[in-house]
Design a protein around this motif. Structure first.
Motif, short mmCIF file in Angstrom:
data_model
loop_
_atom_site.label_atom_id
_atom_site.label_comp_id
_atom_site.label_asym_id
_atom_site.label_seq_id
_atom_site.Cartn_x
_atom_site.Cartn_y
_atom_site.Cartn_z
N GLY A 284 -26.24 9.39 10.64
CA GLY A 284 -27.41 8.82 11.31
C GLY A 284 -27.21 7.37 11.70
O GLY A 284 -28.18 6.66 11.94
N GLN A 285 -25.95 6.91 11.76
CA GLN A 285 -25.70 5.51 12.14
C GLN A 285 -24.79 5.47 13.37
O GLN A 285 -23.98 6.35 13.57
N ILE A 286 -24.97 4.42 14.17
CA ILE A 286 -23.97 4.11 15.18
C ILE A 286 -23.42 2.72 14.86
O ILE A 286 -24.07 1.94 14.16
N GLN A 287 -22.24 2.44 15.35
CA GLN A 287 -21.59 1.16 15.04
C GLN A 287 -21.39 0.36 16.32
O GLN A 287 -20.96 0.91 17.34
N ILE A 288 -21.72 -0.91 16.25
CA ILE A 288 -21.55 -1.79 17.42
C ILE A 288 -20.72 -3.00 17.01
O ILE A 288 -21.06 -3.70 16.06
N THR A 289 -19.62 -3.22 17.71
CA THR A 289 -18.73 -4.35 17.42
C THR A 289 -18.82 -5.36 18.55
O THR A 289 -18.63 -5.00 19.72
N GLN A 290 -19.14 -6.60 18.18
CA GLN A 290 -19.17 -7.68 19.17
C GLN A 290 -17.84 -8.44 19.08
O GLN A 290 -17.45 -8.91 18.01
N VAL A 291 -17.14 -8.52 20.20
CA VAL A 291 -15.85 -9.23 20.23
C VAL A 291 -16.02 -10.45 21.13
O VAL A 291 -16.46 -10.33 22.28
N VAL A 292 -15.69 -11.62 20.58
CA VAL A 292 -15.86 -12.86 21.35
C VAL A 292 -14.51 -13.27 21.95
O VAL A 292 -13.51 -13.40 21.23
N GLY A 293 -14.48 -13.45 23.26
CA GLY A 293 -13.24 -13.83 23.95
C GLY A 293 -12.98 -15.32 23.87
O GLY A 293 -13.82 -16.09 23.40
N ASP A 294 -11.81 -15.74 24.35
CA ASP A 294 -11.43 -17.16 24.33
C ASP A 294 -12.44 -18.02 25.09
O ASP A 294 -12.66 -19.19 24.77
N ASP A 295 -13.06 -17.44 26.13
CA ASP A 295 -14.01 -18.20 26.95
C ASP A 295 -15.43 -18.15 26.39
O ASP A 295 -16.37 -18.63 27.02
N GLY A 296 -15.57 -17.56 25.20
CA GLY A 296 -16.88 -17.52 24.55
C GLY A 296 -17.76 -16.36 24.98
O GLY A 296 -18.85 -16.18 24.43
N THR A 297 -17.29 -15.54 25.91
CA THR A 297 -18.11 -14.40 26.34
C THR A 297 -17.94 -13.24 25.36
O THR A 297 -16.92 -13.12 24.68
N SER A 298 -18.96 -12.39 25.33
CA SER A 298 -18.94 -11.27 24.39
C SER A 298 -18.62 -9.96 25.09
O SER A 298 -19.10 -9.70 26.20
N SER A 299 -17.80 -9.15 24.42
CA SER A 299 -17.58 -7.77 24.84
C SER A 299 -18.04 -6.90 23.67
O SER A 299 -18.03 -7.34 22.52
N TRP A 300 -18.42 -5.66 23.96
CA TRP A 300 -19.04 -4.81 22.93
C TRP A 300 -18.40 -3.44 22.89
O TRP A 300 -18.20 -2.82 23.94
N VAL A 301 -18.12 -2.98 21.67
CA VAL A 301 -17.62 -1.61 21.48
C VAL A 301 -18.72 -0.83 20.76
O VAL A 301 -19.08 -1.16 19.62
N VAL A 302 -19.25 0.18 21.43
CA VAL A 302 -20.35 0.98 20.86
C VAL A 302 -19.78 2.33 20.44
O VAL A 302 -19.20 3.04 21.25
N GLN A 303 -19.92 2.65 19.14
CA GLN A 303 -19.33 3.90 18.63
C GLN A 303 -20.41 4.88 18.20
O GLN A 303 -21.28 4.55 17.38
#
Lengths: 504, 146
Positions: A284-303
């Motif tokens: 009953g859970q999903i996982q979300i990973t926030q990855v911060v790049g060198d330029d400070g922007t965020s990318s997200w991995v939704v599992q």
């Protein structure tokens, strides 16, 4: 390939080659236009005032110029001929690409039609076979019981009949014959219709054979459309109170931040995390990973996890059979809205690059979201990764880079009855698993060997998909290398991992 | 006709492919009870999970009291489970001591590998590995689950 992977689509795929053909055709067209322009310029030379003026004084020389210009423009090797040759080559290239696509699409339609007919026939025969088999067994048993001389034989037969061994034998046959597994899964939607037709005919004659499927499916059966076939099943289930996509919307925070060890850094890691989500305590859970790049922007991995509840009625967990059938019928689901809600809570902003990943049902949910224009308006989905998921029928836009992992002996990714499209931005990796029992490394850091049986059940296992992910991570295939390079932002940089409850 | 019968058999088998797998050398209930009786264990929630997609794994957690050695308890827990179903995944078994959670990959690989050779004392009595003299690996770290 030596790693046992068969890669379709992507930079080295057929779709990319067809696209290359069209690009080449465009270049030839442009070159043809240029040459025609030059031809005009050369022809204009013969008509220039200087030349025409000189015709009276030097008629022979001017005639020679005119002849040369004619030869250079409209002669057998002239510019007009070269131009026409270039442009006709472009037409041939475009026509080849179009013809190939047309033949491929026609072949697919014919195969699907044949599968539908065969599936319907098999489904129609099933009730008779089951009934006939039952009568045969009952009749044989009664005859044997009436003949005391055969009792020892009967006892021996009963003692030696091992249902588990019969079942294991059948499963081995399926594992050893992926084509049979694939045929059965592709025929499944029409088999259901065939069985319903027979049962309807038995109950109400020819009229029953028509009306029972029609009424049960809410007017969708008979159909050759996959979505309508599954949609009819959803409707039939609804009459008996099953496949109802009910429940409260929204996601709630669970264990807000979990160990950064859970941040995926590779394709293998993605499936390690899918395995972790499949552990009962994480249901009953999903996982979300926030990855911060060198330029400070965020990318997200939704599992998004694979199916966790197999009951046909909805409990508190929407990661269930109901979501499976509704997704395959092309319906919107509560699960999709919960994933979107969790992403909003996690802080995913418009424009932030998003990778959606999932195993089994999780992959179907990911593909459904990536095909949903409203979802795409809100979130910038750049990538989708699926493992053991039937996703071929989802209309995922070219802007999304898809990676699909499928094992030849896994029935689940075959359920949509169609091959994944061969497109420059959709890479499908197929792997044929060993013929005898095998082991795969535990995807967690312990790395111990996990024993797996050569069976269709283990072919769907997350640990085996993690191992296929490991092979992808180290593959030298150009399509895979390009895909991995494109996804670098999701796999490197400081990461924060959160989990979100979708139950309730 | 035989082809049709084979097909029906195969379909029946597919429908029942989730049939229960026989247990290992020592029944799960006996193993879970033995974990609960280890020195320092206050409670445990171990289960056997064999679902489509996440097959053949022991999962769950044993909680230990403050005075216990959580690494040793995990080592012994894994040793007990190794006498159960062969080839099972134990990566998601953990031992918790307050906020501290110890997982199998916190143990030295050599220590884990040695557990495969454990033999039960009898069909109903598993043997418990001895932590003394075994290098269990680096000190555990504090982290949140899962």
């Amino acid at each position: 390939m030596s790693d046992g992977l068969v890669v379709n689509g992507g930079a080295g795929g057929l779709g990319a080659r067809l696209q290359d053909l069209r690009s080449q055709a465009g270049l030839l067209d442009a070159a043809g236009n240029d040459v025609r322009t030059w031809s005009g310029l050369v022809a204009a030379t013969a008509l220039s005032p200087d030349i025409t003026g000189a015709a009276l004084l030097c008629p022979v020389e001017v005639a020679q110029v005119a002849t040369s210009v004619a030869a250079a423009t409209v002669g057998p090797d002239g510019l007009m001929i070269v131009s026409a040759g270039l442009e006709s080559s472009a037409v041939v290239l475009r026509a080849s690409a179009t013809t190939y696509e047309f033949v491929d699409a026609s072949q697919q339609r014919i195969m699907e039609a044949l599968q539908n007919v065969a599936g319907f026939a098999l489904g129609a025969a099933l009730p008779g076979l089951v009934l006939g088999g039952g009568l045969l067994l009952a009749g044989g048993g009664l005859t044997a019981l009436r003949t005391p001389g055969s009792w020892p034989l009967l006892a021996l037969a009963l003692r030696n009949t091992d249902p588990a061994a019969l079942q294991a034998g059948a499963m081995d046959t399926l594992y050893d014959s992926p084509w049979l597994l694939e045929s059965l899964t592709k025929m499944a939607p029409s088999m259901v219709q065939g069985t319903t037709w027979t049962l309807g005919s038995l109950l109400g004659g020819p009229l029953g054979g028509l009306t029972v499927p029609y009424v049960l499916s809410g007017g969708k059966w008979p159909t050759g459309s996959y979505e309508d076939a599954v949609g009819g099943l959803v409707n039939a289930g609804g009459m008996f109170g099953v496949f109802q996509d009910t429940g409260a919307g929204g996601a709630t925070a669970g264990e807000q931040v979990v160990s950064t060890d859970h941040a995926p850094r590779s394709v293998r890691d993605l499936f390690r995390e899918q395995r972790s989500l499949g552990v009962e305590s994480s249901h009953g859970q999903i996982q979300i990973t926030q990855v911060v790049g060198d330029d400070g922007t965020s990318s997200w991995v939704v599992q998004i996890p694979g199916t966790q509840e197999w009951a046909p009625t909805r409990g508190t967990n929407p990661v269930d059979l109901t979501t499976n059938v509704r997704l395959m019928a092309g319906h919107e689901t509560l699960m999709e809205s919960k994933v979107a809600d969790a992403m909003r809570h996690a802080g995913v902003q418009p424009g932030d690059p998003v990778m959606l990943t999932g195993h089994s049902q999780g992959g179907i949910t990911a593909a459904a979201l990536a095909s949903d224009s409203a979802f795409l308006d809100e979130f910038s989905v750049r990538s989708v990764v699926t493992g053991g998921s039937p996703v071929a029928r989802f209309d995922i836009p070219d802007s999304v880079a898809v990676l699909s992992l499928e094992h030849d002996q896994d029935a689940v990714p075959m359920l949509e009855g169609r091959e994944n499209p061969d497109r420059p931005n959709w890479v499908t990796v197929e792997r044929s698993l060993p013929e005898s029992d095998y082991s795969v490394p535990d995807p967690t850091p312990s790395g111990v060997a996990l024993d797996r049986t050569a069976g269709v059940g283990d072919a769907h296992d997350t640990a085996v998909y993690a191992d296929t992910g490991r092979l992808i991570d180290y593959s030298s295939d150009p399509s895979l290398q390009q895909w991995l390079e494109q996804q670098e932002r999701f796999f490197s940089g400081p990461a924060t991992v959160t989990r979100w409850h979708v139950t309730g | 006709m035989r082809r049709w019968v084979s097909t029906v058999l195969i379909l029946t088998a597919v429908a029942g492919c989730a049939a229960a797998e026989p247990e290992g050398r020592i029944p799960d209930a006996t193993l879970f009870a033995a974990v609960g009786e280890l020195d320092g264990v206050t409670s445990s929630s171990l289960v056997w999970q064999d679902s489509l997609g996440n097959s053949r794994m022991y999962t769950g957690r044993a909680d230990v009291e403050a005075a216990a050695d959580p690494q040793c308890v995990l080592y012994q827990t894994l040793g007990l489970l190794s006498q159960g179903r062969p080839g099972a995944d134990t990566a998601y078994v953990s031992v918790a001591q307050g906020d501290l959670v110890i997982r199998p990959d916190d143990l030295a690989f050599a220590a884990r590998s040695g557990l495969a050779d454990l033999t039960p004392l009898s069909d109903t009595r598993p043997s418990v590995p001895d932590c003394a003299g075994t290098d269990l690996g680096v000190a555990p770290r504090a982290e949140q689950t899962p």
